[in-house]
Design a protein around this motif. Structure first.
Motif, PDB file in Angstrom:
ATOM      1  N   HIS A 104      43.253 -35.327  24.324  1.00 18.34           N
ATOM      2  CA  HIS A 104      43.684 -36.727  24.464  1.00 18.34           C
ATOM      3  C   HIS A 104      43.386 -37.498  23.179  1.00 18.34           C
TER       4      HIS A 104
ATOM      5  N   TRP B  57      51.640 -36.510  41.031  1.00 22.14           N
ATOM      6  CA  TRP B  57      51.148 -35.141  40.838  1.00 22.14           C
ATOM      7  C   TRP B  57      50.014 -34.785  41.805  1.00 22.14           C
TER       8      TRP B  57
ATOM      9  N   ASP C 204      38.607 -34.140  29.733  1.00 15.41           N
ATOM     10  CA  ASP C 204      39.642 -33.652  30.662  1.00 15.41           C
ATOM     11  C   ASP C 204      40.806 -33.010  29.921  1.00 15.41           C
ATOM     12  N   GLU C 205      41.456 -32.088  30.595  1.00 12.02           N
ATOM     13  CA  GLU C 205      42.760 -31.549  30.187  1.00 12.02           C
ATOM     14  C   GLU C 205      42.843 -31.168  28.716  1.00 12.02           C
TER      15      GLU C 205
ATOM     16  N   TRP D 157      37.421 -35.171  39.482  1.00 15.12           N
ATOM     17  CA  TRP D 157      38.750 -35.730  39.738  1.00 15.12           C
ATOM     18  C   TRP D 157      39.694 -34.690  40.333  1.00 15.12           C
TER      19      TRP D 157
ATOM     20  N   TYR E  49      42.798 -41.881  43.513  1.00 10.28           N
ATOM     21  CA  TYR E  49      43.565 -42.258  42.321  1.00 10.28           C
ATOM     22  C   TYR E  49      44.494 -43.416  42.650  1.00 10.28           C
TER      23      TYR E  49
ATOM     24  N   GLU F 222      50.124 -45.127  32.855  1.00 14.14           N
ATOM     25  CA  GLU F 222      51.408 -44.653  32.311  1.00 14.14           C
ATOM     26  C   GLU F 222      52.569 -45.513  32.791  1.00 14.14           C
TER      27      GLU F 222
ATOM     28  N   ARG G 176      47.272 -46.166  27.729  1.00 13.84           N
ATOM     29  CA  ARG G 176      48.699 -45.915  27.977  1.00 13.84           C
ATOM     30  C   ARG G 176      49.440 -47.242  27.981  1.00 13.84           C
TER      31      ARG G 176
ATOM     32  N   TRP H 293      34.317 -35.996  32.412  1.00 13.98           N
ATOM     33  CA  TRP H 293      35.169 -35.443  33.472  1.00 13.98           C
ATOM     34  C   TRP H 293      34.681 -34.042  33.823  1.00 13.98           C
TER      35      TRP H 293
ATOM     36  N   LEU I  53      52.605 -42.304  39.845  1.00 16.02           N
ATOM     37  CA  LEU I  53      52.925 -40.883  39.690  1.00 16.02           C
ATOM     38  C   LEU I  53      52.687 -40.191  41.033  1.00 16.02           C
TER      39      LEU I  53
ATOM     40  N   VAL J  31      50.367 -34.405  28.657  1.00 14.11           N
ATOM     41  CA  VAL J  31      48.944 -34.218  28.368  1.00 14.11           C
ATOM     42  C   VAL J  31      48.680 -32.806  27.865  1.00 14.11           C
TER      43      VAL J  31
ATOM     44  N   TRP K 279      45.204 -45.180  36.149  1.00 13.27           N
ATOM     45  CA  TRP K 279      45.851 -44.720  34.913  1.00 13.27           C
ATOM     46  C   TRP K 279      47.133 -45.523  34.746  1.00 13.27           C
TER      47      TRP K 279
ATOM     48  N   ASP L 268      46.670 -44.682  40.784  1.00 12.02           N
ATOM     49  CA  ASP L 268      47.999 -44.628  40.160  1.00 12.02           C
ATOM     50  C   ASP L 268      48.952 -43.687  40.893  1.00 12.02           C
ATOM     51  N   MET L 269      48.527 -43.139  42.027  1.00 13.83           N
ATOM     52  CA  MET L 269      49.487 -42.364  42.820  1.00 13.83           C
ATOM     53  C   MET L 269      50.371 -43.334  43.603  1.00 13.83           C
TER      54      MET L 269
HETATM   55  C1  TNX Z   1      45.170 -36.905  34.727  1.00 12.39           C
HETATM   56  S1  TNX Z   1      42.471 -37.699  35.541  1.00 12.39           S
HETATM   57  C2  TNX Z   1      44.467 -37.411  33.639  1.00 12.39           C
HETATM   58  C3  TNX Z   1      45.005 -38.561  32.899  1.00 12.39           C
HETATM   59  C4  TNX Z   1      46.304 -39.029  33.461  1.00 12.39           C
HETATM   60  C5  TNX Z   1      46.265 -38.971  34.968  1.00 12.39           C
HETATM   61  C6  TNX Z   1      47.465 -39.540  35.635  1.00 12.39           C
HETATM   62  C7  TNX Z   1      42.165 -37.245  34.155  1.00 12.39           C
HETATM   63  C8  TNX Z   1      40.782 -37.062  33.868  1.00 12.39           C
HETATM   64  N1  TNX Z   1      43.203 -37.029  33.309  1.00 12.39           N
HETATM   65  O1  TNX Z   1      45.140 -38.246  31.541  1.00 12.39           O
HETATM   66  O2  TNX Z   1      46.531 -40.334  33.042  1.00 12.39           O
HETATM   67  O3  TNX Z   1      46.107 -37.641  35.359  1.00 12.39           O
HETATM   68  O4  TNX Z   1      47.297 -39.588  37.016  1.00 12.39           O
END
Ligand code: TNX
Length: 507
Positions: free
Chosen positions: A229, A406, A310-311, A359, A391, A441, A141, A341, A404, A273, A439, A393-394
């Motif tokens: 991703h 979330w 992930d995701e 996670w 995390y 971002e 990122r 993940w 962030l 994402v 992370w 990045d929170m």
């Molecule tokens: C979730 S944690 C993601 C990342 C993002 C992150 C931001 C994870 C395995 N995937 O793609 O950067 O949240 O907090």
């Protein structure tokens, strides 16, 4: 001198007594030993104090005027050490890593007082609770130079972290040279989130990071995030990816942030994402994965390759399962242990021994706990990265300029007060340890990274290293011990966040 805390140490050692007396640094003439840790100690003292000690031998003076470093496998468990500062000053490592960690502890005992620099008297016997103590840096990122990553390695290995997970690929950019697919870096590495400049590591750059980390006892775990991703892969090789899936959440969130939507074949500069996927039913996709994994395995002396997982919201579940079963097998065939993940645990046939990275939250939601448990059923184990505590990045508070929210708002106390073996209903032996991901971002510079990582990484370091039931393993003790890291971070030019929860000290 009155010490700012009776035990100015993070992470808390297994057992330690720390006295009031000090050995003046001025009395020390040199460091004895033949390990690389000798030079690391001399450098560390020199950076802190300006005093450069010599390498010396036993004959150079009485025991209280030298620091002696040696290895004795019986001294402690793996990665452990004993340390004495008093009538003599000595560190005995169970192995080279133990000696390195003993040096980090000694550097925390090195304090400036009214009477100048001195080493606080102590008697310590130490070894880690968990073998896995990791940090992750997202270089996708936003991209960070080799020198910046090396600085990150210095600061995290000083907290006794022993794994560095590099998140090398994502929708926003591909950051590692792959000779058999050259357009990845030629075309898909040029930009980053927000349209910021990108970058990539040549193979020599990556080797430099790996060897810098190894000298500080950190194993590098490279991650290629698949099958989602993967928008950036399509900027280089459009035939490998599907068209972006624009789900309602992505459209709404992009509008709220004023970010563009992904367009196939064009660099993506937003941070939504779940819209990208490689083509699951094309054999060429697996040729690609095999080539990338082979080249990465050749570059990586450590035993792991992380395949993401992930995701993958744009990938139908049955396709996802087929893909991750094949991808984990490809890693095994390349002679490495797959890491993924926790979503990857949804697939019945993942390669045996695959390590999962959890996670989800400290109270698992949906199917997260089941997915995580499946890695253990397949002979693997888990790394705990619970997002609402670990995390990095929170945001620290809802008005913190970076990060962030979330998974929640994570102040230092919240980062400290969780227990990795109590998140999932699994035997303690299934938990390898902890990893704290950053992370990037919102982290555009290494300064931003440091603001988010320090001091919270120190909380994760203590959870991973220190005995769970030690009397000093409390928030009140931690916050006053953590306070004493400020002068060390200042010397190292680490832009840590001076959270008001911590009574920071000057020396
Ligand atoms: C979730 S944690 C993601 C990342 C993002 C992150 C931001 C994870 C395995 N995937 O793609 O950067 O949240 O907090």
């Amino acid at each position: 001198m009155v010490l700012p805390h009776s035990m100015p140490l993070v992470p808390l050692p297994h057992s330690a007594t720390v006295g009031d007396d000090r050995t003046p640094l001025a009395r020390i003439v040199g460091v004895i030993g033949d390990s690389p840790a000798v030079e690391q100690l001399i450098d560390g003292i020199s950076k802190r104090t300006g005093v450069r000690l010599a390498r010396s031998t036993e004959s150079d003076g009485p025991a209280d005027s030298t620091i002696s470093l040696r290895i004795d496998p019986d001294a402690a468990a793996a990665e452990g050490y004993t340390l004495t500062v008093g009538s003599s000053t000595e560190i005995v490592g169970a192995d080279e890593a133990g000696l390195y960690y003993g040096v980090q502890t000694l550097l925390q005992l090195l304090r400036e007082g009214d009477d100048g620099w001195g080493l606080t008297h102590a008697s310590i016997s130490d070894a880690p609770r968990f073998p896995r103590r990791g940090v992750m840096l997202d270089v996708t990122r936003h991209f960070f130079s080799v020198a910046e990553v090396e600085k990150f390695i210095d600061a995290t290995s000083a907290l006794k972290f022993n794994h560095l997970h590099l998140h090398l690929t994502d929708d926003q950019g591909w950051r590692i040279q792959i000779d058999s697919w050259p357009k990845l870096t030629e075309r898909a590495s040029l930009t980053a989130a927000g349209g910021d400049p990108g970058g990539f590591y040549s193979k020599d750059d990556y080797r430099a990071i790996v060897s810098y980390a190894a000298a500080r006892h950190m194993v590098v775990i490279p991650e290629i995030d698949l099958p989602g991703h993967t928008h950036a892969i399509g900027v280089a090789y459009p035939e490998l990816v599907e068209a972006p899936v624009l789900n309602d959440g992505l459209v709404a969130e992009s509008a709220r942030l004023g970010q563009p939507l992904p367009v196939k074949g064009e660099p993506y500069v937003g941070w939504g994402v779940g819209h990208s996927s490689v083509r699951i039913h094309e054999e060429r996709t697996y040729d690609f994965v095999r080539d990338v994994v082979r080249e990465l395995a050749e570059l990586t002396p450590g035993p792991y390759i992380h395949i993401g997982g992930d995701e993958s919201l744009g990938t139908p579940q049955a396709d996802f399962d087929v893909f991750v079963e094949r991808a984990t097998e490809i890693v095994v065939e390349a002679g490495k242990i797959p890491v993924a993940w926790h979503e990857v645990g949804a697939a019945a046939g993942i390669a045996e021994g695959t390590i999962g990275q959890y996670w989800g939250k400290t109270t698992p939601e949906g199917t997260h706990a089941e997915e995580a448990a499946h890695f253990v059923e397949r002979g693997g184990a888990l790394i705990m990265s619970a997002a609402d505590v670990a995390y990095l990045d929170m945001k620290y508070s809802s008005d913190f300029p970076l990060g962030l929210t979330w998974a929640g708002v994570v102040d230092v106390r919240k980062a400290y007060e969780w227990e990795p073996t109590e998140v999932l209903d699994l035997p303690d032996s299934a938990i390898l340890g902890v990893e704290a991901p950053l992370w990037s971002e919102t982290a555009r510079t290494i300064r931003d990274v440091e603001q988010l990582v320090f001091p919270r990484a120190a909380a994760q370091a203590e959870i991973a290293w220190s005995p769970r039931s030690a009397p000093e393993r409390t928030w009140e003790s931690f916050r006053s011990r953590l306070a004493t890291l400020a002068p060390l971070w200042e010397t190292a030019d680490i832009d840590f966040h001076r959270s008001e929860e911590i009574p920071w000290t000057d020396r």
